[in-house]
Design an enzyme around this catalytic site. Structure first.
Site, PDB file in Angstrom:
ATOM      1  N   ASP A  95      -6.017   6.406  -0.028  1.00 53.18           N
ATOM      2  CA  ASP A  95      -5.323   5.622   0.996  1.00 53.18           C
ATOM      3  C   ASP A  95      -6.304   4.947   1.944  1.00 53.18           C
ATOM      4  OD1 ASP A  95      -3.123   4.533   2.247  1.00 53.18           O
ATOM      5  OD2 ASP A  95      -2.816   6.247   3.583  1.00 53.18           O
TER       6      ASP A  95
ATOM      7  N   LYS B  90       1.340   7.958   0.683  1.00 52.26           N
ATOM      8  CA  LYS B  90       1.822   7.944   2.060  1.00 52.26           C
ATOM      9  C   LYS B  90       3.193   8.607   2.148  1.00 52.26           C
ATOM     10  CE  LYS B  90      -0.269   3.480   3.367  1.00 52.26           C
ATOM     11  NZ  LYS B  90      -1.083   3.940   4.503  1.00 52.26           N
TER      12      LYS B  90
ATOM     13  N   ASP C 210       0.831  -1.203   0.000  1.00 45.42           N
ATOM     14  CA  ASP C 210       0.000   0.000   0.000  1.00 45.42           C
ATOM     15  C   ASP C 210       0.865   1.253   0.000  1.00 45.42           C
ATOM     16  OD1 ASP C 210      -2.065   1.793   0.153  1.00 45.42           O
ATOM     17  OD2 ASP C 210      -2.422   1.491   2.295  1.00 45.42           O
TER      18      ASP C 210
ATOM     19  N   ASP D 264       0.204  -5.065   4.871  1.00 46.45           N
ATOM     20  CA  ASP D 264      -1.185  -4.635   4.743  1.00 46.45           C
ATOM     21  C   ASP D 264      -2.116  -5.754   4.283  1.00 46.45           C
ATOM     22  OD1 ASP D 264      -2.857  -2.528   5.307  1.00 46.45           O
ATOM     23  OD2 ASP D 264      -2.796  -1.678   3.292  1.00 46.45           O
TER      24      ASP D 264
ATOM     25  N   ARG E 173     -11.109  -0.568   2.916  1.00 44.41           N
ATOM     26  CA  ARG E 173     -12.558  -0.693   3.100  1.00 44.41           C
ATOM     27  C   ARG E 173     -13.272  -0.877   1.766  1.00 44.41           C
ATOM     28  NH1 ARG E 173     -12.708   4.939   6.097  1.00 44.41           N
ATOM     29  NH2 ARG E 173     -10.683   4.058   6.666  1.00 44.41           N
TER      30      ARG E 173
END
Length: 512
Positions: free
Chosen positions: A358, A288, A281, A299, A362
């Site tokens: 980011d 990030k 990620d 992740d 979900r």
């Protein structure tokens, strides 16, 4: 993994390179006194003329949790080396975790101290061939904990090393006193499952990406006799998995969704497990910062955990039907990456406005949860390294558990009992308005800095059918240890929450 056997002879006369015993601190009214050998060390103490405790005191042993001291035995027992490891104070007044009147929380804490002690001993015994342990002599729970702790504390991930030194190799063979063959088998399989999850998390992301991750999951599943399915990028696009395909479209490594099923029988309860499988990620367009980005290889810790759990359910032949639905994607920035402002149509038809790329976990989980619910399970449990807000709220070792109140509390309680700290968290209705979107059914993040872990849970709740008991376990902190080793927790992937999940499946098998 080391071999494990049950000891059938006296510990004092067992052939081994080292013998491990447990120690409790001196009684409260004698804080400077000698530590007290734990159950299982009686014959060893006798071999030292009843002076073992005093001898250990002279080399600094206190019985403090995880303290390890070692001394040569000079022929007093068969093993040339004695290792004593602190267990902390015994539970209640009887010295075991099964004493009447000792509460469940204290029993769990005492049992976990056995695990921690066994793990500390395993690390201290690096490079040793055959080790006999008496740490589990206090009862069945302690016996199992000693096995799991030793096998997890001695874990090493060497797959990427060009060579290894024998002196740094884990203990080759463990022999456990006080454990039945049944308990030994279960504990060994449980440790193996946690180690499998750790291996997956610790594998470098240039080697473990959606295609290879899916292939490894299927290979493991087929070995365990599971029914396996893999949805490739074309299938995901054709069937409307808008979250998984959007997150994965910025990478040249296309996404996958894997399903692994253990059939526990015609009348068995059905449990759906879902785990986040972001193999790396970067944050996507919402990039990030560099600091800590290398840890984003972890992740996919939720995916690793549910894969390992369904494998273990099969090996234990649990009378529960378990299906792991695992979305896998790599979140990368590129000319094809999804953007803040995009609107995605998720599997099942709900639309989501992307405000932050980011917050991708979900999105892939929403697709997977809707698909998992189509199997009409009795329960749905999802786990993921979902939010940095989890670490802000609960720290690096305590998972946040959300969802249907009864199931949430059940899962959190089982997690604590299993030695994986967890805390039940609410899903306040008033936070739902913060996820309102200007153009879609829901936004993927709020505009607020507070309550991020809870808001993520509220987002996921939108994709759970009404009436289906569900729980979400946020393991952003507990799934990966960036510090030094402690107890049975090594650096890197921890395997959390495999022990919680299998405890839940066993509880369902027993109580529905």
């Amino acid at each position: 993994m080391p071999t494990t056997t049950a000891l059938a002879a006296s510990p004092a006369g067992a052939e081994a390179d080292a013998l491990v015993i447990g120690l409790h601190p001196a009684a409260g009214d004698d804080p400077g006194g000698a530590p007290v050998p734990a159950p299982g060390a009686e014959e060893v103490d006798a071999a030292f003329g009843g002076e073992l405790a005093e001898l250990l005191r002279t080399v600094g042993a206190t019985g403090a949790v995880e303290q390890v001291v070692s001394l040569p035995t000079r022929g007093a027992i068969t093993a040339p080396r004695l290792v004593a490891v602190g267990l902390g104070a015994p539970a209640g007044n009887g010295g075991t975790e099964n004493v009447g009147g000792v509460g469940g929380t204290e029993r769990a804490a005492v049992t976990d101290r056995v695990r921690r002690a066994a793990g500390a001993a395993a690390r201290a015994l690096t490079g040793t061939g055959r080790v006999v342990s008496t740490l589990g002599a206090a009862g069945e729970q302690a016996a199992e904990a000693a096995v799991v702790g030793a096998l997890l504390g001695g874990y090493r991930f060497d797959a990427h090393r060009s060579s290894t030194d024998a002196s740094s190799a884990p203990v080759a063979e463990w022999v456990f006193a006080g454990v039945t063959e049944e308990r030994l088998r279960r504990a060994t399989l449980l440790a193996e499952a946690v180690r499998t999850a750790r291996d997956l998390v610790n594998t470098a992301p240039n080697l473990l990406y959606p295609e290879t991750f899916a292939a490894r999951a299927v290979a493991l599943g087929e070995q365990a006799g599971l029914v396996t399915e893999v949805y490739d990028d074309a299938h995901l696009r054709e069937h409307g998995y808008g979250g998984v395909t959007a997150v994965g479209q910025g990478s040249s490594r296309t996404p996958r969704l894997v399903r692994l099923t253990w059939n526990g029988g015609a009348d068995a309860k059905k449990v759906a497990l879902v785990g986040k499988g972001i193999t790396f990620d970067t944050g996507g367009i919402s990039l990030k910062p560099n600091a800590g980005m290398a840890d984003m290889t972890s992740d996919m810790g939720g995916a690793a955990a549910v894969i390992a759990t369904v494998l273990l359910a099969a090996k234990l032949e649990l009378p529960v039907t378990v299906t792991a639905t695992v979305p896998m994607a790599e979140n990368m920035p590129s000319s094809t990456a999804y953007r803040p402002g995009d609107v995605l149509t998720m599997y099942g038809g709900k639309t989501v406005e992307v405000l932050n790329t980011d917050a991708e976990g979900r999105l892939i989980l929403a697709d997977a949860m809707v698909r998992a619910a189509e199997d009409a399970p009795d329960y749905l449990v999802e786990t993921s390294t979902l939010t940095g807000a989890q670490t802000v709220a609960l720290g690096l070792r305590t998972a946040g558990v959300m969802g249907s109140p009864a199931l949430r509390d059940r899962v959190a309680g089982l997690g604590v009992a299993a030695g994986e700290d967890a805390w039940a968290m609410p899903l306040p209705e008033h936070l739902r308005a913060d996820l309102d979107s200007r153009v879609a059914d829901i936004a993927n993040v709020t505009g607020q800095r507070f309550g991020g872990m809870l808001a993520a849970g509220i987002f996921l709740a939108e994709f759970v059918p009404s009436g289906l008991p569900w729980a979400h376990i946020d393991i952003a902190g507990p799934s990966f240890n960036t510090g030094g080793p402690r107890g049975y927790t090594t650096k890197g992937g921890t395997g959390v929450p495999v022990r919680t999940l299998i405890a839940f499946l066993e509880d369902v098998a027993a109580h529905g």
